[in-house]
Motif scaffolding. Structure first.
Motif, PDB file in Angstrom:
ATOM      1  N   ILE A 134      -5.954   3.084   4.503  1.00  0.00           N
ATOM      2  CA  ILE A 134      -6.266   2.075   3.479  1.00  0.00           C
ATOM      3  C   ILE A 134      -6.024   0.679   4.043  1.00  0.00           C
ATOM      4  N   TYR A 157      -9.196   3.120  -5.086  1.00  0.00           N
ATOM      5  CA  TYR A 157      -8.712   4.346  -4.439  1.00  0.00           C
ATOM      6  C   TYR A 157      -8.115   5.308  -5.472  1.00  0.00           C
ATOM      7  N   HIS A 158      -7.254   4.789  -6.347  1.00  0.00           N
ATOM      8  CA  HIS A 158      -6.606   5.652  -7.346  1.00  0.00           C
ATOM      9  C   HIS A 158      -7.618   6.187  -8.358  1.00  0.00           C
ATOM     10  N   SER A 214       2.327   2.195  -3.163  1.00  0.00           N
ATOM     11  CA  SER A 214       1.332   2.684  -4.114  1.00  0.00           C
ATOM     12  C   SER A 214       0.890   4.119  -3.824  1.00  0.00           C
ATOM     13  N   VAL A 215       0.672   4.457  -2.554  1.00  0.00           N
ATOM     14  CA  VAL A 215       0.124   5.786  -2.241  1.00  0.00           C
ATOM     15  C   VAL A 215       1.177   6.782  -1.758  1.00  0.00           C
ATOM     16  N   LEU A 233      -6.808  -0.702  -3.943  1.00  0.00           N
ATOM     17  CA  LEU A 233      -5.935   0.387  -4.406  1.00  0.00           C
ATOM     18  C   LEU A 233      -6.359   0.907  -5.774  1.00  0.00           C
ATOM     19  N   THR A 245      -6.285  -6.344  -1.732  1.00  0.00           N
ATOM     20  CA  THR A 245      -5.509  -5.114  -1.539  1.00  0.00           C
ATOM     21  C   THR A 245      -5.338  -4.388  -2.863  1.00  0.00           C
ATOM     22  N   HIS A 246      -4.951  -5.120  -3.899  1.00  0.00           N
ATOM     23  CA  HIS A 246      -4.741  -4.532  -5.223  1.00  0.00           C
ATOM     24  C   HIS A 246      -6.033  -3.894  -5.745  1.00  0.00           C
ATOM     25  N   ILE A 290       0.831  -1.209   0.000  1.00  0.00           N
ATOM     26  CA  ILE A 290       0.000   0.000   0.000  1.00  0.00           C
ATOM     27  C   ILE A 290       0.860   1.251   0.000  1.00  0.00           C
TER      28      ILE A 290
END
Length: 196
Positions: free
Chosen positions: A52, A90-91, A42-43, A87, A83-84, A39
């Motif tokens: 997250i 989220y993106h 990624s963020v 994300l 999780t993927h 995570i």
């Protein structure tokens, strides 16, 4: 009983679904570093990553309780897929927010709040009624569930902060949120309240 740390993921999941919350604590410890690292890469923001992370584990709990994990697959792959996917959502959401923020509100009628359905007389009435209905339903929750909902959605606290504030484990806070959401949904359906 065997030491939980020596058990496979599949056995721990089974124990957890049979009511052994300690089994989930072992799963959480086993995967927290892997999931959090993924995570944060990624963020690239620790606070956002912590939120997250907690939301991902709420989703994992809900998916497990709903019977959406089958022992035929590898548990680690299943956790990382959740999780993927979280994300990705989220993106996507962040990208939409950036586009809306960058657009000049007055240059586009669709982005102008004064033209939105919510701001028509009828739309505002429906919106206010829905908000009041949701607040009424929250008041009907058991105190420990109500507290978690209020802290998470109205005070914007992370599950870690909620756990500290209520003097319980993160797993307990996540469980209370899960049951609160299930109860709110059930009450909304029973009372024909659209909370979408």
């Amino acid at each position: 009983m065997k030491n939980l740390n020596t058990l496979t993921d599949e056995v721990l999941v089974r124990y957890y679904l049979e009511g052994n919350n300690s089994a989930f604590d072992v799963i959480l410890k086993r995967y927290e570093s892997l999931v959090f690292s993924y995570i944060i890469r990624s963020v690239k923001n620790k606070d956002i990553a912590e939120d997250i992370f907690q939301d991902v584990f709420v989703k994992i709990v809900v998916q497990l309780k709903n019977g959406n994990y089958s022992e035929t697959g590898r548990f680690s792959a299943w956790v990382m897929r959740i999780t993927h996917n979280y994300l990705l959502d989220y993106h996507r959401s962040a990208a939409v927010k950036r586009i809306e923020t960058d657009a000049k509100i007055d240059s586009n009628v669709m982005n102008n709040l004064s033209y939105s359905e919510k701001n028509t007389g009828e739309g505002m009435l429906i919106f206010n009624q829905t908000v009041n209905d949701i607040k009424r339903l929250i008041e009907l929750l058991p105190d420990n569930q109500k507290d978690v909902v209020i802290m998470r959605y109205f005070e914007d606290l992370s599950f870690k902060e909620i756990a500290q504030k209520t003097n319980c484990s993160i797993n307990t806070a996540l469980g209370r949120m899960r049951y609160a959401l299930i109860n709110l949904h059930r009450m909304a359906v029973k009372n024909s309240i659209n909370v979408a």
